[in-house]
Design an enzyme around this catalytic site. Sequence first.
Site, mmCIF file in Angstrom:
data_model
loop_
_atom_site.group_PDB
_atom_site.id
_atom_site.type_symbol
_atom_site.label_atom_id
_atom_site.label_comp_id
_atom_site.label_asym_id
_atom_site.label_seq_id
_atom_site.Cartn_x
_atom_site.Cartn_y
_atom_site.Cartn_z
ATOM 1 N N GLU A 110 -13.307 3.935 -1.067
ATOM 2 C CA GLU A 110 -12.644 3.162 0.001
ATOM 3 C C GLU A 110 -13.599 2.849 1.146
ATOM 4 O O GLU A 110 -13.180 2.528 2.258
ATOM 5 C CB GLU A 110 -11.416 3.930 0.485
ATOM 6 C CG GLU A 110 -10.391 4.211 -0.623
ATOM 7 C CD GLU A 110 -9.408 3.066 -0.880
ATOM 8 O OE1 GLU A 110 -8.993 2.429 0.088
ATOM 9 O OE2 GLU A 110 -9.065 2.818 -2.052
ATOM 10 N N HIS B 279 -6.483 7.438 4.562
ATOM 11 C CA HIS B 279 -7.952 7.444 4.687
ATOM 12 C C HIS B 279 -8.318 8.497 5.738
ATOM 13 O O HIS B 279 -7.531 8.752 6.661
ATOM 14 C CB HIS B 279 -8.485 6.096 5.202
ATOM 15 C CG HIS B 279 -8.410 4.965 4.227
ATOM 16 N ND1 HIS B 279 -8.046 3.692 4.595
ATOM 17 C CD2 HIS B 279 -8.672 4.906 2.902
ATOM 18 C CE1 HIS B 279 -8.082 2.895 3.532
ATOM 19 N NE2 HIS B 279 -8.449 3.611 2.491
ATOM 20 N N GLY C 284 1.726 4.888 0.127
ATOM 21 C CA GLY C 284 0.972 5.975 0.772
ATOM 22 C C GLY C 284 0.557 5.607 2.192
ATOM 23 O O GLY C 284 0.174 6.467 2.975
ATOM 24 N N SER D 119 0.816 -1.224 0.000
ATOM 25 C CA SER D 119 0.000 0.000 0.000
ATOM 26 C C SER D 119 0.846 1.269 0.000
ATOM 27 O O SER D 119 1.104 1.855 1.062
ATOM 28 C CB SER D 119 -0.954 -0.005 1.197
ATOM 29 O OG SER D 119 -2.067 -0.804 0.924
ATOM 30 N N CYS E 206 -10.190 0.507 11.629
ATOM 31 C CA CYS E 206 -10.113 -0.132 10.304
ATOM 32 C C CYS E 206 -10.721 -1.530 10.321
ATOM 33 O O CYS E 206 -11.159 -2.043 9.300
ATOM 34 C CB CYS E 206 -8.660 -0.276 9.860
ATOM 35 S SG CYS E 206 -7.850 1.282 9.511
HETATM 36 N N1 LIG Z 1 -8.022 0.756 6.731
HETATM 37 C C1 LIG Z 1 -6.708 0.191 6.819
HETATM 38 C C2 LIG Z 1 -6.332 -0.465 5.551
HETATM 39 C C3 LIG Z 1 -4.916 -0.943 5.525
HETATM 40 C C4 LIG Z 1 -4.566 -1.560 4.207
HETATM 41 N N2 LIG Z 1 -3.235 -2.136 4.263
HETATM 42 C C5 LIG Z 1 -2.820 -3.009 3.315
HETATM 43 O O1 LIG Z 1 -3.520 -3.378 2.408
HETATM 44 C C6 LIG Z 1 -1.392 -3.512 3.460
HETATM 45 C C7 LIG Z 1 -1.167 -4.881 2.876
HETATM 46 C C8 LIG Z 1 0.288 -5.232 2.783
HETATM 47 O O2 LIG Z 1 1.130 -4.340 2.628
HETATM 48 O O3 LIG Z 1 0.607 -6.450 2.848
HETATM 49 C C9 LIG Z 1 -4.676 -0.511 3.102
HETATM 50 O O4 LIG Z 1 -3.701 0.229 2.876
HETATM 51 O O5 LIG Z 1 -5.744 -0.432 2.477
#
Ligand SMILES: NCCC[C@H](NC(=O)CCC(=O)O)C(=O)O
Length: 446
Positions: free
Chosen positions: A174, A250, A24, A22, A369
């Site tokens: 989202e 977010h 950001g 992810s 979350c």
């Molecule tokens: N609301 C929190 C969401 C966290 C989520 N992290 C991730 O998908 C990280 C997955 C990874 O890096 O293996 C995101 O950024 O959407």
Amino acid sequence: MNHQEFNFDGLVGPNHNYAGLSFGNVASTGNANSPSNPQQAALQGLQKMRKLMALGIPQGVLAPQQRPHVQALRSLGFSGSDDNVLTTAQQQAPAIFNACVSASSMWTANAATVSPSADTADAKVHFSPANLINKFHRSLEHPFTESLLRRVFPSEQHFSHHHALPMSDHFGDEGAANHTRFCNRYGEAGVEFFVYGKAAFDSRQPQPQKYPARQTLEASQAIARRHGLAPSQTVFAQQNPAAIDAGVFHNDVISVGNGNALFYHELAFADEAKTLADLQQAFDPFGTLDFIKVATAQVPLQDAISSYLFNTQLISVGDHMALVAPTECEQTDSVHRYLSDLVTHSSSIQQVEYIDVKQSMRNGGGPACLRLRVVLSEQEQAAVNQACIMDEAKITALEGWVKEHYRDRVDVADLADTAFIQECHTALDELSRLLQLGSIYPFQQS
Ligand SMILES: NCCC[C@H](NC(=O)CCC(=O)O)C(=O)O
């Protein structure tokens, strides 16, 4: 009629891992390739549910998704037996393979946007699964999310299920991570508040420069239209682009609302004064909103992001509100000082409870979350798949299921291993029976 706000938490999947997917989200990229502990992650999630239930919050669960997503890999040209698809993908395109093995559906705040029946034109509860288009690994979630929500909330009389918005960055959505609802009582009409990162069709509006804006204004407007929300009770506000560039991917990383209270950082919104004025104007028919502002001088933005002060769960407990905060808030000096002081003032928030969700935090997912809020009347509650509503005995049964099936260490390299995938399928097969979901998983249908 007795309405309650349920938290539907995502059960952490047996394939929970850290792949740095992810951009950001600074926790996700910072912990890339470290080993994960799916068993501990799932038990921490269940412990959080127990705590919320003890505080009087009714609790549901949403099942994890099947991964690896073999079908997605096939659509990208990997072929042969499932085993061949997985091993070739892992060797030839490891980044794409990792995206197809993410357990990211655990963060159910991003599963969907939900509008309670008190706010919608047809008096049904509306669900719009989020397309999560900004991240490939998350864009794979919405078809299963929709079928899961239909099985957890099956009654057509009470529930209205939409498809995800068009799969284009213009409509990047989202889910509830950018959606808050204000009301006096859960069963009464309220104000729905949508926060977006950029306007996709209006390039004059400011945009972040470093990290992506994952939610668009046009997506939020489409959700409000589809849910039949009254325009006078709907507010759209832009997130501060500088906050996104600092790692606030977010809105629920920088503000949280409940009842008539908004707890927010002064750098949360592009135009703070207008956002608060718009919210109060929309809320005027119901009363006065309580804006609890945290200044940079009290908590610097970086401390708010690393501690997840605003990814706390703000809940009503009797006649006051409580914050359920990650233990990182206790360990960050500025935040701990702020919270210790906050509860001594006459603010709505009079209680802080700390919980350990470190396995999720390391991927940028805090307490908020992990839950999707769904306000339900008594009749609507009765129409929910009851196996997904938790009580102490069901939590204990799920803990036993986790201990039996989940590993306590997973490295990214393990993810294509046939024995591991078989273990994950066995776990999900049993779970689908425990939660009475039928043969919902692709491996059960072939
Ligand atoms: N609301 C929190 C969401 C966290 C989520 N992290 C991730 O998908 C990280 C997955 C990874 O890096 O293996 C995101 O950024 O959407």
